[in-house]
Design a protein around this motif. Structure first.
Motif, PDB file in Angstrom:
ATOM      1  N   VAL A 156      30.808  82.793  32.832  1.00  0.00           N
ATOM      2  CA  VAL A 156      29.539  83.500  33.010  1.00  0.00           C
ATOM      3  C   VAL A 156      28.357  82.527  32.920  1.00  0.00           C
ATOM      4  N   PRO A 157      27.662  82.287  34.028  1.00  0.00           N
ATOM      5  CA  PRO A 157      26.507  81.384  33.970  1.00  0.00           C
ATOM      6  C   PRO A 157      25.322  82.036  33.260  1.00  0.00           C
ATOM      7  N   MET A 158      24.596  81.255  32.478  1.00  0.00           N
ATOM      8  CA  MET A 158      23.420  81.754  31.758  1.00  0.00           C
ATOM      9  C   MET A 158      22.300  80.727  31.787  1.00  0.00           C
ATOM     10  N   GLN A 193      34.109  95.895  42.817  1.00  0.00           N
ATOM     11  CA  GLN A 193      35.024  95.446  41.753  1.00  0.00           C
ATOM     12  C   GLN A 193      34.294  95.402  40.401  1.00  0.00           C
ATOM     13  N   GLU A 194      33.012  94.940  40.413  1.00  0.00           N
ATOM     14  CA  GLU A 194      32.237  94.859  39.162  1.00  0.00           C
ATOM     15  C   GLU A 194      32.030  96.260  38.575  1.00  0.00           C
ATOM     16  N   LYS A 195      31.759  97.218  39.472  1.00  0.00           N
ATOM     17  CA  LYS A 195      31.517  98.605  39.032  1.00  0.00           C
ATOM     18  C   LYS A 195      32.778  99.178  38.376  1.00  0.00           C
ATOM     19  N   MET A 253      19.557  82.135  24.507  1.00  0.00           N
ATOM     20  CA  MET A 253      19.680  82.759  25.836  1.00  0.00           C
ATOM     21  C   MET A 253      19.213  84.205  25.783  1.00  0.00           C
ATOM     22  N   PHE A 254      18.758  84.726  26.910  1.00  0.00           N
ATOM     23  CA  PHE A 254      18.483  86.157  27.072  1.00  0.00           C
ATOM     24  C   PHE A 254      19.589  86.717  27.957  1.00  0.00           C
ATOM     25  N   ILE A 255      20.211  87.805  27.517  1.00  0.00           N
ATOM     26  CA  ILE A 255      21.379  88.302  28.243  1.00  0.00           C
ATOM     27  C   ILE A 255      21.231  89.790  28.561  1.00  0.00           C
ATOM     28  N   ARG A 256      21.514  90.150  29.822  1.00  0.00           N
ATOM     29  CA  ARG A 256      21.472  91.570  30.218  1.00  0.00           C
ATOM     30  C   ARG A 256      22.831  92.219  30.001  1.00  0.00           C
ATOM     31  N   ARG A 257      22.840  93.427  29.433  1.00  0.00           N
ATOM     32  CA  ARG A 257      24.093  94.187  29.301  1.00  0.00           C
ATOM     33  C   ARG A 257      24.404  94.762  30.683  1.00  0.00           C
ATOM     34  N   HIS A 258      25.071  93.930  31.481  1.00  0.00           N
ATOM     35  CA  HIS A 258      25.187  94.183  32.905  1.00  0.00           C
ATOM     36  C   HIS A 258      26.513  94.854  33.237  1.00  0.00           C
ATOM     37  N   GLY A 259      27.602  94.106  32.995  1.00  0.00           N
ATOM     38  CA  GLY A 259      28.936  94.572  33.339  1.00  0.00           C
ATOM     39  C   GLY A 259      29.895  94.260  32.205  1.00  0.00           C
ATOM     40  N   LYS A 260      31.177  94.126  32.535  1.00  0.00           N
ATOM     41  CA  LYS A 260      32.212  94.024  31.501  1.00  0.00           C
ATOM     42  C   LYS A 260      31.964  92.890  30.488  1.00  0.00           C
ATOM     43  N   THR A 261      31.699  91.681  30.991  1.00  0.00           N
ATOM     44  CA  THR A 261      31.607  90.531  30.077  1.00  0.00           C
ATOM     45  C   THR A 261      30.385  90.603  29.164  1.00  0.00           C
ATOM     46  N   THR A 262      29.246  90.939  29.740  1.00  0.00           N
ATOM     47  CA  THR A 262      28.030  90.954  28.916  1.00  0.00           C
ATOM     48  C   THR A 262      28.040  92.153  27.950  1.00  0.00           C
ATOM     49  N   LEU A 263      28.684  93.261  28.352  1.00  0.00           N
ATOM     50  CA  LEU A 263      28.827  94.389  27.421  1.00  0.00           C
ATOM     51  C   LEU A 263      29.746  94.001  26.269  1.00  0.00           C
ATOM     52  N   ILE A 297      26.895  84.080  42.924  1.00  0.00           N
ATOM     53  CA  ILE A 297      28.117  84.202  42.133  1.00  0.00           C
ATOM     54  C   ILE A 297      28.739  82.813  41.974  1.00  0.00           C
ATOM     55  N   MET A 298      28.923  82.405  40.728  1.00  0.00           N
ATOM     56  CA  MET A 298      29.483  81.079  40.457  1.00  0.00           C
ATOM     57  C   MET A 298      30.874  81.203  39.844  1.00  0.00           C
ATOM     58  N   VAL A 299      31.733  80.253  40.172  1.00  0.00           N
ATOM     59  CA  VAL A 299      33.066  80.244  39.563  1.00  0.00           C
ATOM     60  C   VAL A 299      33.187  78.990  38.692  1.00  0.00           C
TER      61      VAL A 299
HETATM   62  C1  LIG Z   1      22.307  80.056  37.350  1.00  0.00           C
HETATM   63  C2  LIG Z   1      22.483  81.444  36.787  1.00  0.00           C
HETATM   64  C3  LIG Z   1      21.783  81.805  35.657  1.00  0.00           C
HETATM   65  C4  LIG Z   1      21.941  83.071  35.103  1.00  0.00           C
HETATM   66  N1  LIG Z   1      21.239  83.379  33.982  1.00  0.00           N
HETATM   67  C5  LIG Z   1      21.406  84.571  33.401  1.00  0.00           C
HETATM   68  C6  LIG Z   1      20.705  84.887  32.195  1.00  0.00           C
HETATM   69  O1  LIG Z   1      19.917  84.086  31.670  1.00  0.00           O
HETATM   70  N2  LIG Z   1      20.922  86.106  31.646  1.00  0.00           N
HETATM   71  C7  LIG Z   1      21.766  87.019  32.209  1.00  0.00           C
HETATM   72  O2  LIG Z   1      21.930  88.109  31.652  1.00  0.00           O
HETATM   73  N3  LIG Z   1      22.424  86.756  33.350  1.00  0.00           N
HETATM   74  C8  LIG Z   1      22.271  85.551  33.951  1.00  0.00           C
HETATM   75  N4  LIG Z   1      22.955  85.257  35.107  1.00  0.00           N
HETATM   76  C9  LIG Z   1      23.831  86.269  35.686  1.00  0.00           C
HETATM   77  C10 LIG Z   1      25.087  86.372  34.835  1.00  0.00           C
HETATM   78  O3  LIG Z   1      25.935  85.296  35.098  1.00  0.00           O
HETATM   79  C11 LIG Z   1      25.729  87.698  35.100  1.00  0.00           C
HETATM   80  O4  LIG Z   1      24.865  88.694  34.601  1.00  0.00           O
HETATM   81  C12 LIG Z   1      27.073  87.841  34.420  1.00  0.00           C
HETATM   82  O5  LIG Z   1      28.002  87.005  35.038  1.00  0.00           O
HETATM   83  C13 LIG Z   1      27.476  89.280  34.483  1.00  0.00           C
HETATM   84  O6  LIG Z   1      28.834  89.436  34.102  1.00  0.00           O
HETATM   85  P1  LIG Z   1      29.334  90.878  33.742  1.00  0.00           P
HETATM   86  O7  LIG Z   1      30.819  90.860  33.693  1.00  0.00           O
HETATM   87  O8  LIG Z   1      28.643  91.399  32.546  1.00  0.00           O
HETATM   88  O9  LIG Z   1      28.822  91.774  34.942  1.00  0.00           O
HETATM   89  P2  LIG Z   1      29.437  91.979  36.369  1.00  0.00           P
HETATM   90  O10 LIG Z   1      29.535  93.446  36.571  1.00  0.00           O
HETATM   91  O11 LIG Z   1      30.636  91.128  36.591  1.00  0.00           O
HETATM   92  O12 LIG Z   1      28.281  91.426  37.292  1.00  0.00           O
HETATM   93  C14 LIG Z   1      26.988  91.995  37.309  1.00  0.00           C
HETATM   94  C15 LIG Z   1      26.109  91.124  38.213  1.00  0.00           C
HETATM   95  O13 LIG Z   1      25.986  89.833  37.634  1.00  0.00           O
HETATM   96  C16 LIG Z   1      26.058  88.817  38.625  1.00  0.00           C
HETATM   97  N5  LIG Z   1      27.258  88.012  38.382  1.00  0.00           N
HETATM   98  C17 LIG Z   1      28.477  88.442  38.029  1.00  0.00           C
HETATM   99  N6  LIG Z   1      29.351  87.436  37.891  1.00  0.00           N
HETATM  100  C18 LIG Z   1      28.652  86.319  38.169  1.00  0.00           C
HETATM  101  C19 LIG Z   1      29.002  84.949  38.218  1.00  0.00           C
HETATM  102  N7  LIG Z   1      30.216  84.513  37.968  1.00  0.00           N
HETATM  103  N8  LIG Z   1      28.031  84.092  38.556  1.00  0.00           N
HETATM  104  C20 LIG Z   1      26.774  84.514  38.791  1.00  0.00           C
HETATM  105  N9  LIG Z   1      26.385  85.793  38.764  1.00  0.00           N
HETATM  106  C21 LIG Z   1      27.316  86.686  38.472  1.00  0.00           C
HETATM  107  C22 LIG Z   1      26.094  89.534  39.949  1.00  0.00           C
HETATM  108  O14 LIG Z   1      24.775  89.691  40.410  1.00  0.00           O
HETATM  109  C23 LIG Z   1      26.680  90.857  39.604  1.00  0.00           C
HETATM  110  O15 LIG Z   1      26.324  91.866  40.497  1.00  0.00           O
HETATM  111  C24 LIG Z   1      22.801  84.007  35.712  1.00  0.00           C
HETATM  112  C25 LIG Z   1      23.509  83.647  36.872  1.00  0.00           C
HETATM  113  C26 LIG Z   1      23.343  82.393  37.410  1.00  0.00           C
HETATM  114  C27 LIG Z   1      24.079  82.024  38.657  1.00  0.00           C
END
Ligand SMILES: Cc1cc2nc3c(=O)[nH]c(=O)nc-3n(C[C@H](O)[C@H](O)[C@H](O)COP(=O)(O)OP(=O)(O)OC[C@H]3O[C@@H](n4cnc5c(N)ncnc54)[C@H](O)[C@@H]3O)c2cc1C
Ligand code: FES
Length: 282
Positions: free
Chosen positions: A46-48, A264-266, A60-70, A215-217
């Protein structure tokens, strides 16, 4: 040995702050660079972005976005260890004297970058202007986490006007540009806004350097996942960026590529929430 979490605090309805011990990052990180976290053996990469990296710690500031951040929010606490914190990755921005430097932000990663970038720009003798946009009052960070301490001028906007100026950073920036007060713009956040930002500054010839989130791997230029079309060339956001010239990026392609795993993320998020409920965590 892992990387202990040293601080964790809720920031808003959707974002939180986390600090980890990672001396190897703190030693050499520069504004513009990012890290990649892995939570545990089964975790994805997970890039941050980095809010600060000093005294052996990375904030870091992190969004409760999907599986990993939750999972990070619900299952990791101060004292727990992350499996890996890789970095610093990517290219640093050029810190020098530009004059009036503006940083615009409307999403979590960019709010961190705003502080980090403007701090360095202020130390380099620039006049710094932060324009931080949030959707509404519930999403606004506590004052101590805004970029105010490093901004000579600070603007806060909300889309619904519940706090600060009603509108978006684009509205405030347009006014500053029309008053001839902008020498260079840095920014990050929502890709759709960054496309509009590029269209706003291009006719004025104002240099505009932004984080292009893809999206980064691997995060090191090996897999090709984060490729962006860039002035007729292909660049890798992780290796050549993540901060690149907004006027050269093919934004429609970048927006489309960033959304390619939405389904897939959803699904992964829904399954994880079900699991949390079954375990009585939420
Ligand atoms: C250079 C960079 C800096 C980032 N900085 C931050 C940050 O400071 N804070 C933060 O909350 N998030 C940041 N992100 C995005 C963060 O990587 C995703 O929020 C995280 O991977 C989500 O994972 P998830 O399983 O919670 O959500 P998922 O449901 O897997 O993904 C939710 C969203 O996060 C993004 N995402 C998911 N996987 C990746 C991945 N491998 N690489 C990049 N983006 C992805 C996509 O937009 C996706 O729609 C950054 C991404 C990049 C590329
Ligand atoms: S993440 Fe693999 S090339 Fe950038």
């Amino acid at each position: 040995m892992g990387y202990p979490i040293t601080k964790k605090e809720n920031l808003s309805a959707i974002d939180f702050f986390m600090e980890v011990e990672a001396p190897h990052v703190a030693r050499s990180w520069k504004p513009g660079q990012f890290v990649v976290l892995i939570l545990d053996e089964k975790g994805e990469r997970v890039p941050m972005s980095v809010y600060y990296a000093e005294n052996g710690k990375v904030g870091m500031f992190i969004r409760r976005h999907g599986k990993t951040t939750l999972k990070l929010w619900y299952e990791f606490d101060v004292g727990d260890e992350l499996l890996s914190v890789t970095g610093p990755l990517g290219r640093p921005i050029k810190v020098k004297h530009y004059g009036n430097v503006v940083f615009v932000s409307d999403a979590v990663c960019a709010q961190a970058e705003s502080y980090a970038t403007l701090k360095a720009m202020k130390e380099a003798g620039n006049y710094t202007i932060a324009i931080q946009s949030f959707e509404n009052k519930a999403n606004v960070y506590p004052e101590r986490y805004l970029a105010k301490p490093v901004a000579d001028e600070h603007y806060l906007t909300t889309e619904d006007g519940s706090v600060g100026i009603k509108g978006h950073y684009l509205d405030v920036l347009k006014e500053l540009i029309e008053k001839d007060r902008v020498d260079i713009v840095f920014g990050g956040g929502k890709l759709g806004s960054l496309k509009k930002l590029a269209e706003l500054t291009r006719p004025y010839g104002i240099p505009t350097i932004v984080t292009v989130r893809q999206i980064m791997v691997d995060g090191t230029g090996m897999c090709g996942s984060c490729r962006v079309l860039y002035g007729g060339e292909i660049k890798f956001a992780c290796r050549d960026g993540p901060m690149l010239d907004a006027h050269k990026i093919d934004w429609d392609d970048a927006i489309k590529r960033n959304a390619r795993f939405t389904e897939q993320e959803k699904l992964a998020k829904e399954r994880y929430i079900e699991e949390l409920k079954a375990r009585g965590v939420i």
